[in-house]
Scaffold this motif. Structure first.
Motif, short mmCIF file in Angstrom:
data_model
loop_
_atom_site.label_atom_id
_atom_site.label_comp_id
_atom_site.label_asym_id
_atom_site.label_seq_id
_atom_site.Cartn_x
_atom_site.Cartn_y
_atom_site.Cartn_z
N PHE A 1 8.16 47.49 -21.75
CA PHE A 1 7.56 46.78 -22.88
C PHE A 1 7.60 47.60 -24.17
O PHE A 1 7.52 47.06 -25.26
N PHE A 2 7.69 48.92 -24.03
CA PHE A 2 7.67 49.80 -25.19
C PHE A 2 9.04 50.34 -25.55
O PHE A 2 9.17 51.11 -26.50
N ALA A 3 10.05 49.94 -24.82
CA ALA A 3 11.41 50.44 -25.05
C ALA A 3 12.21 49.43 -25.86
O ALA A 3 11.94 48.22 -25.82
N PRO A 4 13.21 49.92 -26.60
CA PRO A 4 14.14 49.00 -27.27
C PRO A 4 14.88 48.16 -26.22
O PRO A 4 14.91 48.51 -25.04
N PRO A 5 15.54 47.06 -26.65
CA PRO A 5 16.14 46.12 -25.69
C PRO A 5 17.09 46.74 -24.66
O PRO A 5 16.98 46.45 -23.47
N ARG A 6 17.99 47.62 -25.07
CA ARG A 6 18.97 48.16 -24.11
C ARG A 6 18.29 49.02 -23.03
O ARG A 6 18.50 48.78 -21.84
N PRO A 7 17.46 50.01 -23.41
CA PRO A 7 16.76 50.76 -22.36
C PRO A 7 15.76 49.89 -21.58
O PRO A 7 15.55 50.11 -20.39
N ALA A 8 15.17 48.90 -22.24
CA ALA A 8 14.23 48.01 -21.56
C ALA A 8 14.94 47.25 -20.44
O ALA A 8 14.39 47.08 -19.35
N ARG A 9 16.15 46.82 -20.72
CA ARG A 9 16.94 46.11 -19.70
C ARG A 9 17.18 47.02 -18.50
O ARG A 9 17.05 46.59 -17.35
#
Length: 159
Positions: free
Chosen positions: A56-64
């Motif tokens: 939830f706190f990561a940008p989209p690419r690392p969140a994925r």
């Protein structure tokens, strides 16, 4: 993209949290004592909750990537649940002996003996609760494996 990633994040968080809440509810409210293999099933779910929170706190690419890792952790709990269910149904031999719920810290020898003699023994090869012939380990296997597949699918489609 964002909608699928958001759904994947939420499912990766809420699925293991709900399964853990159910396990703790059966333990604390239902009076079912977990065996050693039951505890093994919980650890990947704890890790999945932590990893999903990070997503939830990561940008989209690392969140994925974090969501996919959470899916793997959820699946790991499902695999352990399937192994445990097989032990309960006597399809194969278990990996552990019985488990006692006794804590030995701060007790005299007499208190330890009394606690051991009155503690419930929890067997990994005997289901304490079933519904329609499916044990809690079986339900964990089904829900975790299907849920992990859905989380992974949403995470992959979130490109």
């Amino acid at each position: 993209m964002t909608t699928r990633l958001s759904r994947a994040r939420w499912l990766a968080l809420l699925l293991p949290a709900a399964l853990l809440a159910g396990a703790w509810g059966f333990q604390l409210i239902g009076g079912l004592y977990p065996c050693e293999m039951c505890h093994w099933q919980r650890w990947p779910h704890y890790a999945a909750v932590a990893v999903a929170l990070l997503a939830f706190f990561a940008p989209p690419r690392p969140a994925r990537a974090l969501v996919l890792l959470a899916a793997l952790l959820i699946a790991a709990s499902g695999v352990i649940g399937a192994l445990h269910a097989g032990v309960e149904y006597h399809w194969w031999q278990g990996f552990t002996g019985c488990t006692s719920t006794v804590s030995m810290t701060g007790m005299t020898a007499a208190e330890r003996l009394d606690a051991i003699m009155h503690a419930p023994m929890v067997r990994c090869d005997a289901a304490q609760w079933t519904l329609g012939g499916v044990s809690l380990a079986g339900f964990n296997a089904i829900v975790s494996l299907l849920g992990a597949a859905l989380v992974a699918w949403l995470g992959v489609k979130a490109r």
